[in-house]
Scaffold this motif. Structure first.
Motif, PDB file in Angstrom:
ATOM      1  N   VAL A 288       0.819  -1.210   0.000  1.00  0.00           N
ATOM      2  CA  VAL A 288       0.000   0.000   0.000  1.00  0.00           C
ATOM      3  C   VAL A 288       0.851   1.257   0.000  1.00  0.00           C
ATOM      4  CG1 VAL A 288      -1.940  -1.130   1.134  1.00  0.00           C
ATOM      5  CG2 VAL A 288      -0.197  -0.023   2.532  1.00  0.00           C
ATOM      6  N   ASP A 289       0.312   2.286  -0.622  1.00  0.00           N
ATOM      7  CA  ASP A 289       0.896   3.623  -0.633  1.00  0.00           C
ATOM      8  C   ASP A 289      -0.143   4.538   0.007  1.00  0.00           C
ATOM      9  OD1 ASP A 289       1.918   6.125  -1.158  1.00  0.00           O
ATOM     10  OD2 ASP A 289       2.353   5.759  -3.270  1.00  0.00           O
ATOM     11  N   VAL A 290       0.046   4.833   1.296  1.00  0.00           N
ATOM     12  CA  VAL A 290      -0.958   5.562   2.074  1.00  0.00           C
ATOM     13  C   VAL A 290      -0.686   7.064   2.016  1.00  0.00           C
ATOM     14  CG1 VAL A 290      -2.059   5.824   4.323  1.00  0.00           C
ATOM     15  CG2 VAL A 290      -1.194   3.583   3.611  1.00  0.00           C
ATOM     16  N   ARG A 291      -1.720   7.817   1.687  1.00  0.00           N
ATOM     17  CA  ARG A 291      -1.593   9.267   1.584  1.00  0.00           C
ATOM     18  C   ARG A 291      -2.791   9.944   2.241  1.00  0.00           C
ATOM     19  NH1 ARG A 291       1.525  10.434  -4.127  1.00  0.00           N
ATOM     20  NH2 ARG A 291       2.549   8.394  -4.284  1.00  0.00           N
ATOM     21  N   PRO A 292      -2.608  11.179   2.726  1.00  0.00           N
ATOM     22  CA  PRO A 292      -3.735  11.881   3.356  1.00  0.00           C
ATOM     23  C   PRO A 292      -4.786  12.289   2.327  1.00  0.00           C
ATOM     24  CG  PRO A 292      -1.801  13.302   3.256  1.00  0.00           C
ATOM     25  CD  PRO A 292      -1.355  11.950   2.813  1.00  0.00           C
ATOM     26  N   LEU A 293      -6.032  12.201   2.717  1.00  0.00           N
ATOM     27  CA  LEU A 293      -7.120  12.570   1.807  1.00  0.00           C
ATOM     28  C   LEU A 293      -6.996  14.027   1.366  1.00  0.00           C
ATOM     29  CD1 LEU A 293      -9.733  11.588   0.438  1.00  0.00           C
ATOM     30  CD2 LEU A 293     -10.994  12.382   2.465  1.00  0.00           C
ATOM     31  N   ALA A 294      -6.410  14.858   2.217  1.00  0.00           N
ATOM     32  CA  ALA A 294      -6.249  16.277   1.862  1.00  0.00           C
ATOM     33  C   ALA A 294      -5.431  16.461   0.588  1.00  0.00           C
ATOM     34  CB  ALA A 294      -5.601  17.032   3.026  1.00  0.00           C
ATOM     35  N   ASN A 295      -4.631  15.460   0.235  1.00  0.00           N
ATOM     36  CA  ASN A 295      -3.789  15.560  -0.958  1.00  0.00           C
ATOM     37  C   ASN A 295      -4.410  14.874  -2.178  1.00  0.00           C
ATOM     38  OD1 ASN A 295      -1.997  16.788   0.756  1.00  0.00           O
ATOM     39  ND2 ASN A 295      -0.516  15.112   0.794  1.00  0.00           N
ATOM     40  N   VAL A 296      -5.697  14.593  -2.132  1.00  0.00           N
ATOM     41  CA  VAL A 296      -6.308  13.760  -3.164  1.00  0.00           C
ATOM     42  C   VAL A 296      -6.175  14.350  -4.562  1.00  0.00           C
ATOM     43  CG1 VAL A 296      -8.643  14.749  -2.885  1.00  0.00           C
ATOM     44  CG2 VAL A 296      -8.367  12.414  -3.761  1.00  0.00           C
ATOM     45  N   GLN A 297      -6.290  15.647  -4.706  1.00  0.00           N
ATOM     46  CA  GLN A 297      -6.241  16.228  -6.049  1.00  0.00           C
ATOM     47  C   GLN A 297      -4.862  16.062  -6.684  1.00  0.00           C
ATOM     48  OE1 GLN A 297      -7.443  20.332  -6.344  1.00  0.00           O
ATOM     49  NE2 GLN A 297      -7.437  20.317  -8.579  1.00  0.00           N
ATOM     50  N   GLU A 298      -3.798  16.365  -5.930  1.00  0.00           N
ATOM     51  CA  GLU A 298      -2.452  16.253  -6.493  1.00  0.00           C
ATOM     52  C   GLU A 298      -1.980  14.810  -6.595  1.00  0.00           C
ATOM     53  OE1 GLU A 298      -1.795  18.305  -2.397  1.00  0.00           O
ATOM     54  OE2 GLU A 298      -3.428  18.101  -3.851  1.00  0.00           O
ATOM     55  N   ASP A 299      -2.553  13.907  -5.778  1.00  0.00           N
ATOM     56  CA  ASP A 299      -2.102  12.518  -5.776  1.00  0.00           C
ATOM     57  C   ASP A 299      -2.996  11.571  -6.579  1.00  0.00           C
ATOM     58  OD1 ASP A 299       0.011  13.241  -4.207  1.00  0.00           O
ATOM     59  OD2 ASP A 299      -0.851  12.556  -2.314  1.00  0.00           O
ATOM     60  N   TRP A 300      -4.081  12.078  -7.134  1.00  0.00           N
ATOM     61  CA  TRP A 300      -5.046  11.214  -7.816  1.00  0.00           C
ATOM     62  C   TRP A 300      -4.404  10.438  -8.968  1.00  0.00           C
ATOM     63  CZ3 TRP A 300      -9.546   9.408  -6.431  1.00  0.00           C
ATOM     64  CH2 TRP A 300     -10.421   8.870  -7.369  1.00  0.00           C
ATOM     65  N   GLN A 301      -3.513  11.075  -9.690  1.00  0.00           N
ATOM     66  CA  GLN A 301      -2.849  10.447 -10.832  1.00  0.00           C
ATOM     67  C   GLN A 301      -1.431   9.969 -10.482  1.00  0.00           C
ATOM     68  OE1 GLN A 301      -4.574   9.788 -13.382  1.00  0.00           O
ATOM     69  NE2 GLN A 301      -6.293  11.212 -13.252  1.00  0.00           N
ATOM     70  N   ALA A 302      -1.169   9.771  -9.199  1.00  0.00           N
ATOM     71  CA  ALA A 302       0.171   9.371  -8.754  1.00  0.00           C
ATOM     72  C   ALA A 302       0.595   8.056  -9.391  1.00  0.00           C
ATOM     73  CB  ALA A 302       0.199   9.239  -7.230  1.00  0.00           C
ATOM     74  N   LYS A 303       1.838   7.998  -9.848  1.00  0.00           N
ATOM     75  CA  LYS A 303       2.395   6.784 -10.427  1.00  0.00           C
ATOM     76  C   LYS A 303       3.032   5.962  -9.310  1.00  0.00           C
ATOM     77  CE  LYS A 303       1.372   8.168 -14.587  1.00  0.00           C
ATOM     78  NZ  LYS A 303       0.255   7.533 -15.339  1.00  0.00           N
ATOM     79  N   THR A 304       2.470   4.812  -9.027  1.00  0.00           N
ATOM     80  CA  THR A 304       2.983   3.958  -7.958  1.00  0.00           C
ATOM     81  C   THR A 304       2.692   2.504  -8.276  1.00  0.00           C
ATOM     82  OG1 THR A 304       2.795   3.413  -5.596  1.00  0.00           O
ATOM     83  CG2 THR A 304       0.840   4.348  -6.654  1.00  0.00           C
ATOM     84  N   ASP A 305       3.613   1.624  -7.918  1.00  0.00           N
ATOM     85  CA  ASP A 305       3.396   0.191  -8.097  1.00  0.00           C
ATOM     86  C   ASP A 305       2.551  -0.388  -6.974  1.00  0.00           C
ATOM     87  OD1 ASP A 305       4.802   0.018 -10.449  1.00  0.00           O
ATOM     88  OD2 ASP A 305       6.708  -0.466  -9.487  1.00  0.00           O
ATOM     89  N   LYS A 306       2.304   0.431  -5.943  1.00  0.00           N
ATOM     90  CA  LYS A 306       1.511  -0.020  -4.801  1.00  0.00           C
ATOM     91  C   LYS A 306       0.059   0.425  -4.959  1.00  0.00           C
ATOM     92  CE  LYS A 306       5.570   0.296  -1.781  1.00  0.00           C
ATOM     93  NZ  LYS A 306       6.137   0.911  -0.553  1.00  0.00           N
ATOM     94  N   ARG A 307      -0.813  -0.113  -4.150  1.00  0.00           N
ATOM     95  CA  ARG A 307      -2.217   0.296  -4.202  1.00  0.00           C
ATOM     96  C   ARG A 307      -2.364   1.598  -3.416  1.00  0.00           C
ATOM     97  NH1 ARG A 307      -7.198  -1.962  -5.552  1.00  0.00           N
ATOM     98  NH2 ARG A 307      -5.902  -2.889  -7.177  1.00  0.00           N
ATOM     99  N   LEU A 308      -2.903   2.599  -4.075  1.00  0.00           N
ATOM    100  CA  LEU A 308      -3.067   3.912  -3.483  1.00  0.00           C
ATOM    101  C   LEU A 308      -4.228   3.885  -2.486  1.00  0.00           C
ATOM    102  CD1 LEU A 308      -2.024   6.857  -3.618  1.00  0.00           C
ATOM    103  CD2 LEU A 308      -3.699   7.263  -5.418  1.00  0.00           C
ATOM    104  N   VAL A 309      -3.940   4.353  -1.250  1.00  0.00           N
ATOM    105  CA  VAL A 309      -4.948   4.395  -0.193  1.00  0.00           C
ATOM    106  C   VAL A 309      -4.959   5.795   0.403  1.00  0.00           C
ATOM    107  CG1 VAL A 309      -5.626   3.520   2.086  1.00  0.00           C
ATOM    108  CG2 VAL A 309      -4.706   1.951   0.365  1.00  0.00           C
ATOM    109  N   PHE A 310      -6.159   6.335   0.587  1.00  0.00           N
ATOM    110  CA  PHE A 310      -6.295   7.633   1.229  1.00  0.00           C
ATOM    111  C   PHE A 310      -6.914   7.473   2.616  1.00  0.00           C
ATOM    112  CE2 PHE A 310      -6.201   9.013  -3.259  1.00  0.00           C
ATOM    113  CZ  PHE A 310      -5.224  10.003  -3.154  1.00  0.00           C
ATOM    114  N   GLU A 311      -6.352   8.228   3.559  1.00  0.00           N
ATOM    115  CA  GLU A 311      -6.866   8.234   4.923  1.00  0.00           C
ATOM    116  C   GLU A 311      -7.333   9.644   5.270  1.00  0.00           C
ATOM    117  OE1 GLU A 311      -4.215   4.690   7.031  1.00  0.00           O
ATOM    118  OE2 GLU A 311      -3.665   6.803   7.359  1.00  0.00           O
ATOM    119  N   PRO A 312      -8.577   9.803   5.727  1.00  0.00           N
ATOM    120  CA  PRO A 312      -9.078  11.136   6.100  1.00  0.00           C
ATOM    121  C   PRO A 312      -8.267  11.760   7.260  1.00  0.00           C
ATOM    122  CG  PRO A 312     -10.875   9.579   5.885  1.00  0.00           C
ATOM    123  CD  PRO A 312      -9.619   8.782   5.823  1.00  0.00           C
TER     124      PRO A 312
END
Length: 312
Positions: A288-312
């Motif tokens: 998993v590649d965990v990122r804050p939900l606040a960054n959803v717009q800039e991270d939506w198209q993030a290139k990662t080999d892991k599964r993108l997960v957002f946490e509020p």
């Protein structure tokens, strides 16, 4: 509350304020802990998935892990057309949630259930018993495809054959045979060698790639009356496949689909508790590649080999 909000299908979700959800008599309020982003979520957010029927503004996200007011952690499916899972709070039908063990990592469960359930449900509800059978996974180097290899082995496959383009990932799989999707002479020779052994195909690709596997596989079989069950699960490489009528008449080919709408929600909920417990114990996990939900717009198209997960 804060949420990833789709205001136009032409734009990525943005982190904005949105009215907090108010549950009806049949709904439950979920305090979201983690929600993943996969191809289905992105397709719904872009309005391109076959199940996209509601116009923006909407909150994307199809499933996640959250907490009830009583403290119970649950895996849940989004059942409200507006309130998806990429928000601080959301709604689900009271029948569309499953308890999650307290020792589980919410991000890992949120990321792993969707890709693991694709093969889990396909085998259990569309194919049936695969004990002693050979399963070919087409598209085995993606998240769902790689888990399909492990799930097939767990559910009793005698042999698992993995086909995929990423040869590094392909070599790392715990499959019995690995065949790179090169579409060259060596590939055709490899398909001919395994043609007589394949009983079930779990197809995550479809389109021209699947067509260029299906036809050589069928024609190379010594006994055309030998049963072959082909399950269409994903369509990463194309939404259409040209299948000659003679291929159906001259072979014992059964085409099935497995996905949202083809399997009843109550059936998912019957089969998923066992899978979720296995995931919580460390089986069928994706990185998993965990990122804050606040960054959803800039991270939506993030290139990662892991599964993108957002946490509020």
């Amino acid at each position: 509350m804060k949420a990833a909000l789709v205001e136009s299908f032409k734009e990525d979700p943005q982190y904005k304020d949105f009215a907090a959800p108010k549950p009806t008599d049949t709904q439950v309020l979920i305090n979201v802990k983690a929600a993943s982003v996969n191809q289905l979520v992105k397709a719904k957010a872009a309005g391109t998935h076959y199940s996209s029927h509601v116009q923006p503004p909407i909150i994307p996200g199809v499933d996640g892990v959250g907490q009830l007011d009583n403290g119970q952690m649950v895996y849940f499916m989004a059942t409200d057309p507006v309130y998806g899972t990429l928000a601080e709070q959301t709604l689900t039908d009271s029948r569309a949630m499953i308890p999650v063990p307290e020792y589980a990592d919410p991000a890992v469960v949120a990321a792993s259930v969707n890709p693991a359930m694709s093969s889990w449900m396909a085998i259990k509800e569309r194919v049936g018993d695969i004990q002693g059978k050979t399963v070919l996974v087409l598209g085995a180097t993606g998240h769902a495809g790689s888990l399909a290899v492990a799930v097939s082995k767990y559910l009793g496959a005698k042999q698992v054959i993995a086909l995929g383009r990423n040869q590094t990932k392909l070599a790392a799989l715990d499959s019995d045979v690995q065949i790179p999707l090169t579409m060259d002479a060596a590939f055709k020779t490899a398909i001919a060698k395994i043609a007589d052994s394949v009983d079930v195909v779990l197809d995550y690709l479809w389109g021209d790639v699947s067509q260029n596997v299906m036809m050589p596989l069928l024609t190379a079989r010594a006994d055309h009356s030998q049963a072959l069950t082909w399950v269409e699960i994903g369509s990463i490489t194309g939404s259409d496949l040209v299948l000659p009528a003679a291929a159906l008449r001259s072979t014992n080919l059964t085409l099935l689909g497995s996905g949202q709408g083809g399997i009843a929600t109550k059936t998912f909920l019957k089969d998923l508790p066992e899978l979720i417990n296995l995931i919580a114990k460390g089986h069928f996990n994706v990185a998993v590649d965990v990122r804050p939900l606040a960054n959803v717009q800039e991270d939506w198209q993030a290139k990662t080999d892991k599964r993108l997960v957002f946490e509020p």
